[in-house]
Design a protein around this motif. Structure first.
Motif, mmCIF file in Angstrom:
data_model
loop_
_atom_site.group_PDB
_atom_site.id
_atom_site.type_symbol
_atom_site.label_atom_id
_atom_site.label_comp_id
_atom_site.label_asym_id
_atom_site.label_seq_id
_atom_site.Cartn_x
_atom_site.Cartn_y
_atom_site.Cartn_z
ATOM 1 N N LYS A 84 0.832 -1.196 0.000
ATOM 2 C CA LYS A 84 0.000 0.000 0.000
ATOM 3 C C LYS A 84 0.875 1.258 0.000
ATOM 4 C CE LYS A 84 -4.056 -2.063 2.223
ATOM 5 N NZ LYS A 84 -4.965 -2.052 3.386
ATOM 6 N N LYS A 85 2.011 1.163 0.683
ATOM 7 C CA LYS A 85 2.968 2.280 0.670
ATOM 8 C C LYS A 85 3.443 2.535 -0.751
ATOM 9 C CE LYS A 85 6.444 2.066 3.535
ATOM 10 N NZ LYS A 85 7.771 1.631 4.075
ATOM 11 N N GLY A 86 3.732 1.451 -1.471
ATOM 12 C CA GLY A 86 4.177 1.574 -2.850
ATOM 13 C C GLY A 86 3.117 2.177 -3.747
ATOM 14 N N ILE A 87 1.866 1.834 -3.507
ATOM 15 C CA ILE A 87 0.764 2.391 -4.305
ATOM 16 C C ILE A 87 0.646 3.888 -4.065
ATOM 17 C CG2 ILE A 87 -1.750 2.415 -4.573
ATOM 18 C CD1 ILE A 87 -1.726 -0.593 -4.133
ATOM 19 N N ILE A 88 0.777 4.316 -2.794
ATOM 20 C CA ILE A 88 0.698 5.750 -2.468
ATOM 21 C C ILE A 88 1.837 6.508 -3.140
ATOM 22 C CG2 ILE A 88 0.878 7.436 -0.602
ATOM 23 C CD1 ILE A 88 -0.511 5.374 1.207
ATOM 24 N N ILE A 89 3.049 5.963 -3.042
ATOM 25 C CA ILE A 89 4.210 6.606 -3.675
ATOM 26 C C ILE A 89 4.003 6.686 -5.182
ATOM 27 C CG2 ILE A 89 6.670 6.338 -4.210
ATOM 28 C CD1 ILE A 89 6.989 5.079 -1.418
ATOM 29 N N SER A 90 3.505 5.596 -5.767
ATOM 30 C CA SER A 90 3.271 5.562 -7.217
ATOM 31 C C SER A 90 2.235 6.597 -7.632
ATOM 32 C CB SER A 90 2.824 4.159 -7.641
ATOM 33 O OG SER A 90 3.836 3.199 -7.386
ATOM 34 N N CYS A 91 1.191 6.743 -6.827
ATOM 35 C CA CYS A 91 0.141 7.724 -7.149
ATOM 36 C C CYS A 91 0.679 9.145 -7.124
ATOM 37 C CB CYS A 91 -1.032 7.583 -6.172
ATOM 38 S SG CYS A 91 -2.039 6.110 -6.427
ATOM 39 N N ILE A 92 1.533 9.447 -6.123
ATOM 40 C CA ILE A 92 2.128 10.790 -6.046
ATOM 41 C C ILE A 92 2.984 11.055 -7.286
ATOM 42 C CG2 ILE A 92 3.773 12.228 -4.779
ATOM 43 C CD1 ILE A 92 2.824 10.815 -2.211
ATOM 44 N N LEU A 93 3.772 10.062 -7.671
ATOM 45 C CA LEU A 93 4.610 10.209 -8.862
ATOM 46 C C LEU A 93 3.766 10.370 -10.122
ATOM 47 C CD1 LEU A 93 7.423 7.598 -8.116
ATOM 48 C CD2 LEU A 93 7.606 10.089 -8.066
ATOM 49 N N MET A 94 2.659 9.656 -10.194
ATOM 50 C CA MET A 94 1.759 9.781 -11.357
ATOM 51 C C MET A 94 1.245 11.212 -11.486
ATOM 52 S SD MET A 94 -0.770 6.485 -11.323
ATOM 53 C CE MET A 94 -0.222 5.012 -10.481
ATOM 54 N N ILE A 95 0.805 11.771 -10.354
ATOM 55 C CA ILE A 95 0.246 13.130 -10.364
ATOM 56 C C ILE A 95 1.301 14.146 -10.808
ATOM 57 C CG2 ILE A 95 -0.684 14.960 -8.899
ATOM 58 C CD1 ILE A 95 -1.977 12.718 -7.190
ATOM 59 N N VAL A 96 2.503 14.035 -10.209
ATOM 60 C CA VAL A 96 3.570 14.981 -10.526
ATOM 61 C C VAL A 96 4.005 14.851 -11.981
ATOM 62 C CG1 VAL A 96 5.951 15.627 -10.025
ATOM 63 C CG2 VAL A 96 4.391 15.083 -8.148
#
Length: 322
Positions: free
Chosen positions: A231-243
């Protein structure tokens, strides 16, 4: 699925089960048992993450000596049986899918007719019940699910697969998550997404495909180099997607500006805020386009994340349906 539809489906499946002399697992929504001498498993047709509850799939683990259904055999069978959507053999598994119909009386009649047709056809071709995995004939098999997939296994194979699943789960838990490697992998994935955004935009499209590519590549990139997707990886991935989606859209505009004003791309990228402030680029168009890209990112990311979490939950699990 609301309760009214669930109740209607349950009643339909109960009637089908009783008519065919099978048993029903209400939690799994599957029918299983012996029909005309063949052990079978019946479940809704599943495509991707969607189940078509009035389009049934019949699975029989069986094999015949020196014979296997060819594509031509299956094509002829389908042509001769208009209610059959597909018939195929994959190693020891015979799979038949019936065409969808929400008319319960018709579904029941078609179900019984095609079960009889299929079992008669298999008997004529010399097929015998067997374990789907090891191929041993003459043994009772049990219907089960392995990582979400249906199977018919003998007791020995079921035990072996269960032990392998336990070992795989233990190894997965023991494997530590490499967050740094995951971030690197996710960044590489976002770069593919950025390229997709730019290419589609330069071709004159703002497509949902770019959002799907961005989501899939970012999550898969994190998982590949991070060893696991938490879940930590998903959150990090989502932030990177947005940026990176913002950066990709801005880079796309920079390419347009560089082409129109004969500037280099780097200068054009830096000048985007000033161009917006001076209304050289219409702010409503710029922000509207970015919002559209984010909408498509959302449409691509949400189903991908849900599917990923669902697959992670059932991955390596094996349960007996009976």
């Amino acid at each position: 699925m609301n309760k009214r539809i669930a109740g209607k489906l349950l009643n339909c499946y109960q009637q089908l089960t009783e008519a065919a002399g099978l048993r029903l697992n209400e939690e799994e929504g599957t029918m299983y048992g012996t029909y005309s001498g063949y052990q079978m498993l019946v479940h809704p047709f599943v495509s991707g993450s969607r189940a078509y509850f009035y389009m049934l799939t019949v699975e029989i683990a069986a094999q015949a000596r020196n014979f296997s259904l060819t594509k031509q055999d299956c094509k002829i069978y389908k042509k001769e049986h208009r209610n059959v959507s597909s018939l195929a053999q994959n190693q020891n598994l015979i799979t038949m899918t019936l065409k969808s119909t929400s008319n319960q009386e018709k579904l029941r009649a078609v179900f019984l007719e095609e079960l009889q047709n299929l079992t008669s056809y298999l008997r004529l071709k010399g097929y015998e019940n067997c374990c789907q995995l090891c191929g041993k004939t003459g043994e009772d098999t049990s219907p089960c699910t392995i990582s979400g997939f249906y199977a018919q296994l003998c007791s020995d194979c079921f035990q072996n697969v269960s032990q392998s699943a336990i070992l795989a789960q233990q190894e997965s838990r023991a494997a530590g998550e490499n967050v740094i490697g995951g971030i690197v992998g996710a960044l590489l994935g976002t770069l593919i997404g950025v390229v997709c955004i730019i290419i589609l935009s330069q071709l004159g499209y703002v497509a949902a495909l770019s959002g799907v590519v961005m989501a899939v590549c970012t999550l898969k990139g994190y998982e590949m180099l991070g060893r696991k997707l938490s879940k930590k990886g998903i959150i990090i991935s989502c932030i990177l997607m947005i940026v990176m989606t913002y950066a990709g859209d801005r880079l796309d505009w920079a390419i347009v500006v560089a082409r129109e004003l004969a500037w280099d791309v780097f200068t054009s990228y830096q000048a985007i805020p000033w161009l917006l402030q001076e209304f050289i680029i219409e702010p409503s168009v710029y922000w509207g386009n970015l919002a559209m890209v984010y909408v498509f990112l959302l449409l691509g990311a949400v189903p991908t994340i849900i599917s990923t979490l669902k697959n992670k939950k059932i991955q390596g699990t094996i349960t007996r349906i009976d």
